[in-house]
Design an enzyme around this catalytic site. Sequence first.
Site, PDB file in Angstrom:
ATOM      1  CB  ALA A 132       3.567 -11.912  14.292  1.00 51.56           C
TER       2      ALA A 132
ATOM      3  CE  LYS B 275       7.205  -9.789  10.656  1.00 53.25           C
ATOM      4  NZ  LYS B 275       5.978 -10.176   9.951  1.00 53.25           N
TER       5      LYS B 275
ATOM      6  CD  GLU C 197       7.425  -9.610   6.965  1.00 56.88           C
ATOM      7  OE1 GLU C 197       6.277  -9.687   6.523  1.00 56.88           O
ATOM      8  OE2 GLU C 197       7.955 -10.532   7.606  1.00 56.88           O
TER       9      GLU C 197
ATOM     10  CE  LYS D 291      -1.194 -16.292  12.572  1.00 57.18           C
ATOM     11  NZ  LYS D 291      -0.851 -15.165  11.757  1.00 57.18           N
TER      12      LYS D 291
HETATM   13  C1  5RP Z   1       5.438 -12.617   6.281  1.00 53.95           C
HETATM   14  C2  5RP Z   1       5.099 -12.616   7.717  1.00 53.95           C
HETATM   15  C3  5RP Z   1       3.662 -12.460   8.073  1.00 53.95           C
HETATM   16  O1  5RP Z   1       3.518 -11.302   8.815  1.00 53.95           O
HETATM   17  C4  5RP Z   1       3.228 -13.631   8.884  1.00 53.95           C
HETATM   18  O2  5RP Z   1       3.470 -14.796   8.112  1.00 53.95           O
HETATM   19  C5  5RP Z   1       1.745 -13.552   9.257  1.00 53.95           C
HETATM   20  O3  5RP Z   1       0.971 -13.651   8.104  1.00 53.95           O
HETATM   21  P1  5RP Z   1      -0.606 -13.711   8.163  1.00 53.95           P
HETATM   22  O4  5RP Z   1      -1.070 -12.342   8.544  1.00 53.95           O
HETATM   23  O5  5RP Z   1      -1.017 -14.116   6.778  1.00 53.95           O
HETATM   24  O6  5RP Z   1      -0.991 -14.749   9.188  1.00 53.95           O
HETATM   25  O7  5RP Z   1       5.930 -12.688   8.582  1.00 53.95           O
HETATM   26  O8  5RP Z   1       6.788 -12.830   6.069  1.00 53.95           O
END
Ligand code: 5RP
Length: 234
Positions: free
Chosen positions: A90, A101, A110, A128
């Site tokens: 996320a 997301k 997703e 996050k």
């Molecule tokens: C992709 C997403 C990813 O889950 C979100 O961007 C988090 O990515 P990361 O684990 O690289 O921080 O929503 O569409």
Amino acid sequence: MEASIAEQLKRQAATSALEHVQNGMVLGLGTGSTVTHFLDLLGDRLLTGELKDVVGIPTSNRTTGEARQAGIDLIELGDSSRIDLTVDGADEISPDLDLIKGMGGALLREKMVAQSSDRVLIIADESKSVDRLGTLSPLPIEVVDWGIQGHVQFIMNWGGRASVRMMSNGENFKSDNGNLMLDCRFSDGIKEPAQLEAELQARAGVVESGLFLKVADVAILGTDSGPIELGRKS
Ligand code: 5RP
């Protein structure tokens, strides 16, 4: 947060998520750098035989490639009547486990996979975690490439600023579904996410929004003092 520390915390969360995976499960496989750690670790467990008969449903072309590389058997959404557990990352996680997301560009698939899952487990490093959605990350919205200015104005009416996501080569980013992505920034965060989500869902031309409200059941955050598991209360 230093990049290498963030990677360690992502891996810590991904390692902890493996405790939720059991033999024979159908898993939704999210997208992003945190999920990459999870796929790697899951592949190891399958290779050593610590886990057996697990199949995955990938949410992006990127995840399809990474999962194949890790030796995880894949099926498609709809091939199984159930998805036992989805593991995804996320961009923001609120105290109620509502999410933003889509910075990885895979939000439509997703959300489709998450909505078909018995349980949704989010893994992330602690950066996050936010008090209010929209304070750190833009809100991604997947849109068809016609009539975009109407959405830009709509977001402006909500006090935000929307821009079409570009790639480093100067071309527009296109999702795996061939759509454009609007990244919407709100200087004080999103005041009424449920209302915004309802209005976005009602807008023709919006394919899907990156607001994932009441979707996550559990979140595991990697922190300096070890993984923290949070459950959704309502
Ligand atoms: C992709 C997403 C990813 O889950 C979100 O961007 C988090 O990515 P990361 O684990 O690289 O921080 O929503 O569409």
